[in-house]
Design an enzyme around this catalytic site. Structure first.
Site, PDB file in Angstrom:
ATOM      1  N   ILE A 171       1.008  -1.434   0.138  1.00 37.39           N
ATOM      2  CA  ILE A 171       0.828  -0.028   0.172  1.00 37.39           C
ATOM      3  C   ILE A 171       0.646   1.576   0.050  1.00 37.39           C
ATOM      4  CG2 ILE A 171      -1.918   1.503   0.791  1.00 37.39           C
ATOM      5  CD1 ILE A 171      -2.680  -1.473   1.933  1.00 37.39           C
ATOM      6  N   SER A 228      11.390   2.103   6.365  1.00 35.45           N
ATOM      7  CA  SER A 228      10.291   0.928   6.253  1.00 35.45           C
ATOM      8  C   SER A 228      11.880  -0.235   6.694  1.00 35.45           C
ATOM      9  CB  SER A 228      10.402   0.478   4.850  1.00 35.45           C
ATOM     10  OG  SER A 228       9.514  -0.631   4.799  1.00 35.45           O
ATOM     11  N   ARG A 264      -2.675   2.266  10.934  1.00 37.01           N
ATOM     12  CA  ARG A 264      -3.872   1.946  12.237  1.00 37.01           C
ATOM     13  C   ARG A 264      -4.289   3.276  13.114  1.00 37.01           C
ATOM     14  NH1 ARG A 264      -6.185  -1.357   9.470  1.00 37.01           N
ATOM     15  NH2 ARG A 264      -6.702  -3.452   9.632  1.00 37.01           N
ATOM     16  N   GLU A 319     -12.487   3.229  17.021  1.00 34.16           N
ATOM     17  CA  GLU A 319     -13.342   3.539  15.846  1.00 34.16           C
ATOM     18  C   GLU A 319     -14.820   2.598  16.268  1.00 34.16           C
ATOM     19  OE1 GLU A 319     -11.608   1.833  13.063  1.00 34.16           O
ATOM     20  OE2 GLU A 319      -9.615   3.050  12.648  1.00 34.16           O
ATOM     21  N   HIS A 365     -12.632   4.989   8.217  1.00 30.64           N
ATOM     22  CA  HIS A 365     -11.983   3.666   8.395  1.00 30.64           C
ATOM     23  C   HIS A 365     -13.210   3.053   6.423  1.00 30.64           C
ATOM     24  CE1 HIS A 365      -9.206   0.325   9.940  1.00 30.64           C
ATOM     25  NE2 HIS A 365      -9.188   0.248   8.423  1.00 30.64           N
TER      26      HIS A 365
HETATM   27  C1  DGY Z   1      -7.266  -3.881   6.354  1.00 30.97           C
HETATM   28  O1  DGY Z   1      -7.935  -4.588   6.160  1.00 30.97           O
HETATM   29  O2  DGY Z   1      -6.458  -4.280   7.604  1.00 30.97           O
HETATM   30  C2  DGY Z   1      -8.119  -2.639   6.575  1.00 30.97           C
HETATM   31  O3  DGY Z   1      -8.038  -1.736   7.341  1.00 30.97           O
HETATM   32  C3  DGY Z   1      -9.673  -2.646   6.034  1.00 30.97           C
HETATM   33  O4  DGY Z   1      -9.576  -3.040   5.208  1.00 30.97           O
END
Ligand code: DGY
Length: 321
Positions: free
Chosen positions: A156, A175, A236, A265, A284
């Site tokens: 991502i 990283s 997160r 959340e 989220h």
């Molecule tokens: C995940 O997949 O961990 C996301 O936070 C929710 O799609």
């Protein structure tokens, strides 16, 4: 018997329901965790398909002695005690890959929206504060020529970096690993965490939540950032010390933040972050597209079926340990 913690469209979980007796929980709107009737069924369960709101810990595993596999419909598995699963020899499925683009799209959406003050300007337009064209009003920041710091260059992080590169941003990253191909493709540079904080105009978080990354962005990290910097979090909530973030936004230590994830959340509407005009908060929605969520459910079902057949899972989070 298979427990599916929450209701999902029938066609998303068909591969499991056509083969096994299943007990499906309520909609996530009704309950975040396992409802009492699902908990009562744990002793008979051989498979558990979960959402990220379900705490899968040692007591749950003890209540489920016949469990052969836990399969989560998410890539992040911080709600699951991986060590406890490993100790019981229970593989843990998760769903990387299928949600990469959707989540990177939301990171980029937040970045653009915050950089160009979309929340404030759209509200001003709607609520009658739109006067004549004003050369000094609603000034945001340019992306082209500015630096994006990616914290966590996994799939991502890479997909977000590619999008930002297309907007003319320079990429630096921090990283655990070194990503030579990405460095070449995007002219990205690996830097220390401190250098990243100091150099970046935008810091975007893409790390899993672990003991090492909890409150990685704390008061000291925020004060190392540029005063003009923007923080984006689609990883997160726990990666950021939110109290420190409130202070940093309030006292101008950084200029703005865009968050798709928070602690807790849902974030209560009275939370100070919701009072901050320079903080945009989404509920989220990183992976929330029709196609992505369906693929996540299907991959979770595949992992579950493989685990029930004692086969290696397509994606086993225990491999990350
Ligand atoms: C995940 O997949 O961990 C996301 O936070 C929710 O799609």
């Amino acid at each position: 018997m298979i427990i599916i913690s929450h209701e999902l469209p029938a066609e998303w979980i068909h591969s499991v329901t056509e083969k096994y007796e299943t007990l499906v929980g309520p909609s996530t709107l009704e309950s975040a965790g396992l409802t009492p009737d699902l908990q009562r069924a744990l002793p008979e369960a051989t498979g558990l398909l979960t959402m990220l709101t379900v705490k899968v810990d040692a007591p749950l595993l003890m209540a489920a002695p016949n469990l052969k596999v836990v399969s989560q419909m998410a890539v992040g598995v911080d709600n699951i005690d991986l060590q406890a699963c490993q100790a019981q020899g229970i593989p843990v499925g998760h769903t990387p890959g299928v949600l990469t683009d959707a989540t990177a799209d939301v990171a980029m959406t937040l970045l653009l929206a915050v950089a160009r003050k979309l929340t404030q300007t759209a509200a001003d337009a709607r609520e009658g504060r739109w006067g004549t064209w004003n050369p000094t009003q609603w000034l945001g920041s340019d992306l082209a020529g500015s630096t994006l710091g990616i914290v966590g260059m996994g799939a991502i992080g890479q997909a977000t970096a590619r999008r930002a590169k297309a907007f003319g941003m320079k990429i630096v990253y921090h990283s655990r690993g070194r990503y030579l191909e990405i460095e070449k493709e995007l002219e990205a540079e690996k830097v220390t965490f401190r250098e990243l904080l100091q150099q970046s105009d935008v810091v975007s978080l893409h790390t899993p939540l672990t003991a090492e990354t909890t409150h990685l962005i704390d008061g000291s990290a925020l004060s190392a950032m540029k005063k003009s910097a923007i923080l984006i979090n689609t990883a997160r909530g726990g990666v950021v010390d939110q109290d420190a973030l409130v202070e940093a936004l309030r006292y101008g230590e950084i200029s703005a933040a865009g968050l798709d994830v928070t602690t807790p959340e849902p974030l209560p509407t009275y939370h100070p972050l919701f009072q901050m005009p320079n903080c945009l908060i989404l509920p989220h929605i990183g992976s929330a597209t029709q196609r992505t969520r369906q693929r996540m459910a299907q991959l979770a079902c595949e992992n579950l079926l493989l685990g029930l057949d004692s086969q290696p899972l397509k994606h086993n989070a225990l491999d990350l340990l």
